[in-house]
Design a protein around this motif. Structure first.
Motif: not given
Length: 415
Positions: A118, A122, A150-151, A156
């Motif tokens: 993770r 990021e 995570v996004a 992202r």
């Protein structure tokens, strides 16, 4: 640091004479003389042997571009030099953190394995250049879920992904032959998964990977099992060629694929002849681990070697070196142990093998070894020793011409 591209380019007539490494009595004593002033353990890469191996891989691939498997090298200077040679293209990385690091200077990196890192994700999301340069590997919707957790896709960059496909052979008699990687096997299974990937916002399906470990990682030249191994590999090649073509056709109808990757050092001839693929993978063949001595189709030069000092004599026919237990991945059998190659005629003890701190060696040559003498070893595969040393001494002829830091020497320990 030398610009190794000029050093690795083939010299005129370089392969016209028998290479020195075919005569161990010349090759290893020369390395001993060149590095004799250095403290053990001593790790070397012979420039001419590395050059030979790089060119041999290209010939064996038959014109198919080769993606370099970084786990089997773990030396940036070698990766950089090889990737400047026409015919090598891209890196097959083993962790996301490694890929992010290499993406600072390389623009085509594919992970060979799925990631759930993770923190690394990021970093990837925060770096648009890295997101364009790195392709993640997936074979389960859970991998996409981890990325989205995570996004989400709206927050992202679009993530490039490739699908890992099981390239093993499923024999009705022998069962599963190969390594346990992806659960996706048939064209129907891979196509169904590909549709789900394409339907997910924020992802772009760009490739397929199919690693045939039962061919690429299994020698077929000697031993009582050699005839069986050859039969299994022949049947596996026939099955995989047909299935791989079906998979590529099925997924190609769903997404525009840039990367169709297969094979390894031990299966380059087969991989290079498969019209379904756009590239092969290879790494261990560059440094020439002894595992590949057991193949009929090729014989790499021992481009890397490691020397350890004899520190005691527990018996007249035993000499013990300090260190030695640099074991390769795979089953804990003799083929994965480092092999003593000079002086000739040395072998490990069956009840001790190669040890973490000491390795007793037995054989006629052990009787003539004294405390302080050196023994040269070759590694089974090639990559793992770089986790033990800070750098390789690059040797050419009678001199050390450079020192090449390993990942460890650059302060990196990815796995």
């Amino acid at each position: 640091m030398l610009d190794l591209i000029d050093e690795l380019s083939p010299a005129p007539g370089a392969l016209a004479v028998a290479p020195e490494w075919e005569d161990p009595a010349r090759y290893w004593p020369r390395l001993s003389a060149v590095t004799g002033q250095l403290p053990a353990p001593v790790a070397v890469i012979d420039r001419e042997a590395l050059r030979y191996n790089a060119m041999d891989l290209l010939v064996r691939a038959g014109g198919l571009p080769i993606r370099v498997a970084s786990k089997s090298v773990r030396v940036r200077a070698v990766l950089d030099a090889v990737l400047k040679l026409p015919g090598f293209r891209g890196i097959l990385a083993f962790t996301l953190e490694e890929a992010l690091w290499l993406a600072e200077t390389h623009d085509d990196i594919m992970l060979g394995y799925p990631t759930v890192d993770r923190a690394g994700l990021e970093k990837l999301f925060a770096d648009e250049q890295a997101a364009q340069r790195i392709t993640l590997m997936v074979d389960d919707l859970v991998h996409l879920d981890v990325i989205d957790s995570v996004a989400g896709p709206g927050s992202r960059p679009e993530i490039r992904v490739a699908i890992d496909v099981d390239a093993s052979w499923r024999s009705s008699l022998l069962g599963h032959i190969g390594v346990r990687r992806s659960a996706l096997f048939s064209a129907g299974e891979v196509a169904a998964f590909a549709r789900k990937v394409v339907a997910r916002p924020g992802f772009r399906l760009v490739g397929l990977q199919m690693y045939d470990a039962q061919i690429a990682g299994q020698g077929d030249d000697a031993g009582p099992d050699a005839p069986l191994i050859r039969m299994v590999q022949a049947r596996s090649r026939n099955e995989l060629r047909e299935r791989r073509a079906d998979i590529v056709a099925a997924v190609g109808a769903i997404a525009s694929l840039e990367i169709l990757n297969g094979g390894g050092t031990g299966s380059l001839e087969f991989t290079g002849s498969d019209e379904s693929l756009t590239e092969a993978s290879a790494g261990s063949g560059l440094l020439g681990g002894h595992l590949f001595d057991g193949y009929r189709s090729f014989r790499p030069a021992p481009a890397s070697g490691f020397a350890f000092d004899v520190v005691r004599r527990p018996a007249p026919d035993i000499a013990t070196v300090l260190g030695g237990g640099w074991i390769a991945s795979g089953p804990a059998v003799a083929s994965r142990q480092p092999r003593a190659v000079w002086p000739q005629g040395l072998h490990t003890l069956s009840r001790e093998a190669a040890g973490e701190v000491q390795t007793p060696l037995q054989g006629p040559a052990a009787r003539s070894l004294g405390v302080g003498d050196r023994v040269w070893f070759r590694h089974a595969k090639s990559g793992e020793p770089a986790e033990r040393i800070d750098g390789y001494h690059l040797v050419s002829g009678e001199e050390i011409i450079d020192e090449l830091p390993t990942y460890r020497g650059e302060g990196k320990a990815f796995l």
